[in-house]
Motif scaffolding. Structure first.
Motif, mmCIF file in Angstrom:
data_model
loop_
_atom_site.group_PDB
_atom_site.id
_atom_site.type_symbol
_atom_site.label_atom_id
_atom_site.label_comp_id
_atom_site.label_asym_id
_atom_site.label_seq_id
_atom_site.Cartn_x
_atom_site.Cartn_y
_atom_site.Cartn_z
ATOM 1 N N LEU A 71 34.780 -4.909 36.259
ATOM 2 C CA LEU A 71 35.490 -3.707 35.763
ATOM 3 C C LEU A 71 34.443 -2.342 35.671
ATOM 4 O O LEU A 71 35.201 -1.135 36.553
ATOM 5 C CB LEU A 71 36.315 -3.786 34.914
ATOM 6 N N LEU A 72 33.679 -2.650 35.191
ATOM 7 C CA LEU A 72 32.386 -1.636 34.924
ATOM 8 C C LEU A 72 31.611 -2.172 34.584
ATOM 9 O O LEU A 72 30.704 -3.632 34.337
ATOM 10 C CB LEU A 72 32.974 -0.653 34.111
ATOM 11 N N ARG A 73 30.133 -2.086 34.735
ATOM 12 C CA ARG A 73 28.609 -2.039 35.307
ATOM 13 C C ARG A 73 28.359 -2.072 33.642
ATOM 14 O O ARG A 73 27.765 -0.737 33.865
ATOM 15 C CB ARG A 73 27.675 -1.781 36.147
ATOM 16 N N VAL A 74 27.295 -2.656 32.788
ATOM 17 C CA VAL A 74 26.703 -2.449 31.257
ATOM 18 C C VAL A 74 25.264 -1.506 31.982
ATOM 19 O O VAL A 74 24.724 -1.670 33.558
ATOM 20 C CB VAL A 74 26.419 -3.093 30.109
ATOM 21 N N PHE B 60 28.519 2.987 30.879
ATOM 22 C CA PHE B 60 29.060 2.005 32.149
ATOM 23 C C PHE B 60 28.957 2.843 33.163
ATOM 24 O O PHE B 60 28.946 4.143 32.980
ATOM 25 C CB PHE B 60 29.837 1.516 31.151
ATOM 26 N N THR B 61 29.289 2.422 34.673
ATOM 27 C CA THR B 61 29.272 2.238 35.689
ATOM 28 C C THR B 61 30.476 2.205 35.952
ATOM 29 O O THR B 61 30.236 1.170 35.930
ATOM 30 C CB THR B 61 27.911 1.814 36.819
ATOM 31 N N PRO B 62 31.544 3.527 36.760
ATOM 32 C CA PRO B 62 32.559 1.564 37.033
ATOM 33 C C PRO B 62 32.390 1.532 38.220
ATOM 34 O O PRO B 62 30.827 2.320 39.358
ATOM 35 C CB PRO B 62 33.871 3.759 37.289
ATOM 36 N N LEU B 63 33.160 0.357 38.529
ATOM 37 C CA LEU B 63 33.114 -0.508 39.650
ATOM 38 C C LEU B 63 35.208 -0.351 39.811
ATOM 39 O O LEU B 63 35.098 0.570 41.136
ATOM 40 C CB LEU B 63 32.588 -1.834 39.167
ATOM 41 N N SER C 197 38.617 4.815 35.650
ATOM 42 C CA SER C 197 38.254 5.784 33.994
ATOM 43 C C SER C 197 39.086 3.768 33.080
ATOM 44 O O SER C 197 39.399 2.792 33.654
ATOM 45 C CB SER C 197 39.156 7.011 34.625
ATOM 46 N N TRP C 198 38.224 4.585 32.326
ATOM 47 C CA TRP C 198 38.553 3.930 31.240
ATOM 48 C C TRP C 198 38.321 4.513 30.029
ATOM 49 O O TRP C 198 38.425 5.901 29.661
ATOM 50 C CB TRP C 198 37.971 2.439 30.365
ATOM 51 N N GLU C 199 39.335 3.768 28.482
ATOM 52 C CA GLU C 199 39.332 4.833 26.916
ATOM 53 C C GLU C 199 39.314 3.358 26.771
ATOM 54 O O GLU C 199 40.077 2.365 26.722
ATOM 55 C CB GLU C 199 40.888 5.920 27.755
ATOM 56 N N LYS D 11 41.756 2.079 34.513
ATOM 57 C CA LYS D 11 42.550 2.565 35.518
ATOM 58 C C LYS D 11 41.781 1.905 36.328
ATOM 59 O O LYS D 11 40.964 1.990 36.870
ATOM 60 C CB LYS D 11 42.695 4.012 35.118
ATOM 61 N N LEU D 12 43.148 1.479 37.190
ATOM 62 C CA LEU D 12 42.299 0.631 38.566
ATOM 63 C C LEU D 12 41.574 1.724 39.721
ATOM 64 O O LEU D 12 42.760 2.503 39.712
ATOM 65 C CB LEU D 12 42.886 -0.293 38.901
ATOM 66 N N ARG D 13 41.107 1.167 40.416
ATOM 67 C CA ARG D 13 41.034 2.181 41.376
ATOM 68 C C ARG D 13 42.169 1.939 42.141
ATOM 69 O O ARG D 13 42.201 0.659 42.931
ATOM 70 C CB ARG D 13 39.690 2.361 42.278
#
Length: 178
Positions: free
Chosen positions: A86-89, A98-101, A105-107, A118-120
């Motif tokens: 989902l994301l990378r630390v 984080f980096t989105p993968l 987006s996220w909260e 929220k997925l791509r």
């Protein structure tokens, strides 16, 4: 006399061996002085090496599985090249944590117990099936139930597919990430 002959023979062999290991002779003339290019001259572009660039990685651990659910730890070196998270630390000194993968987006809730991703859109598995919230939910539930490292999911209480592109993780009391 035999000692002298042996000594001279060894000295000759040793000298030949040393001369073979030496570098080339120093140039007798100094190289021509470098001249500065005029300020208006454009820099010469560097050439791109021919063929693909290859990084070779030697691992002391054997590959035990290609299945991310069955994986425990030794596969960490190659799993990220095949399966997207989902994301990378990011490294500690990065501007962002984080980096989105797969998540665009996220909260997180104020207490850190609920994370919503929220997925791509339009991401697909290799077989053409959509990567949606239900697929993420099933993947995490399988990892929590029978993964090699399922203990990492102990703080997770529920995973919910809120809609097709939104997935929500709720902790059982421990903050998932602050």
């Amino acid at each position: 006399m035999k000692r002298f002959t042996l000594f001279v023979s060894m000295l000759v062999v040793f000298s030949v061996a040393l001369s073979a290991c030496g570098g080339s002779a120093a140039p007798t003339e100094a190289p021509p002085a470098a001249t500065e290019a005029p300020a208006t001259q454009a820099p010469v572009p560097t050439e791109v090496p021919a063929g693909p660039l290859v990084l070779k990685y030697a691992s002391s651990a054997n590959i035990t599985t290609w299945d991310p659910i069955a994986s425990f730890s030794t596969e960490a070196a190659y799993m990220a090249n095949m399966y997207e998270q989902l994301l990378r630390v990011n490294p500690p000194d990065s501007a962002e944590w984080f980096t989105p993968l797969l998540a665009e987006s996220w909260e997180k809730s104020d207490d850190g117990l609920v994370w919503t991703f929220k997925l791509r859109p339009s991401v697909k598995f290799h077989d053409g099936e959509p990567v949606n919230a239900e697929a993420v939910k099933k993947s995490i539930e399988a990892a929590k139930d029978h993964a090699g490292a399922s203990f990492i999911w102990l703080p997770l209480d529920t995973v919910e597919a809120v809609d097709d592109q939104t997935v929500k993780f709720t902790s059982s009391g421990l903050s998932l990430w602050n």
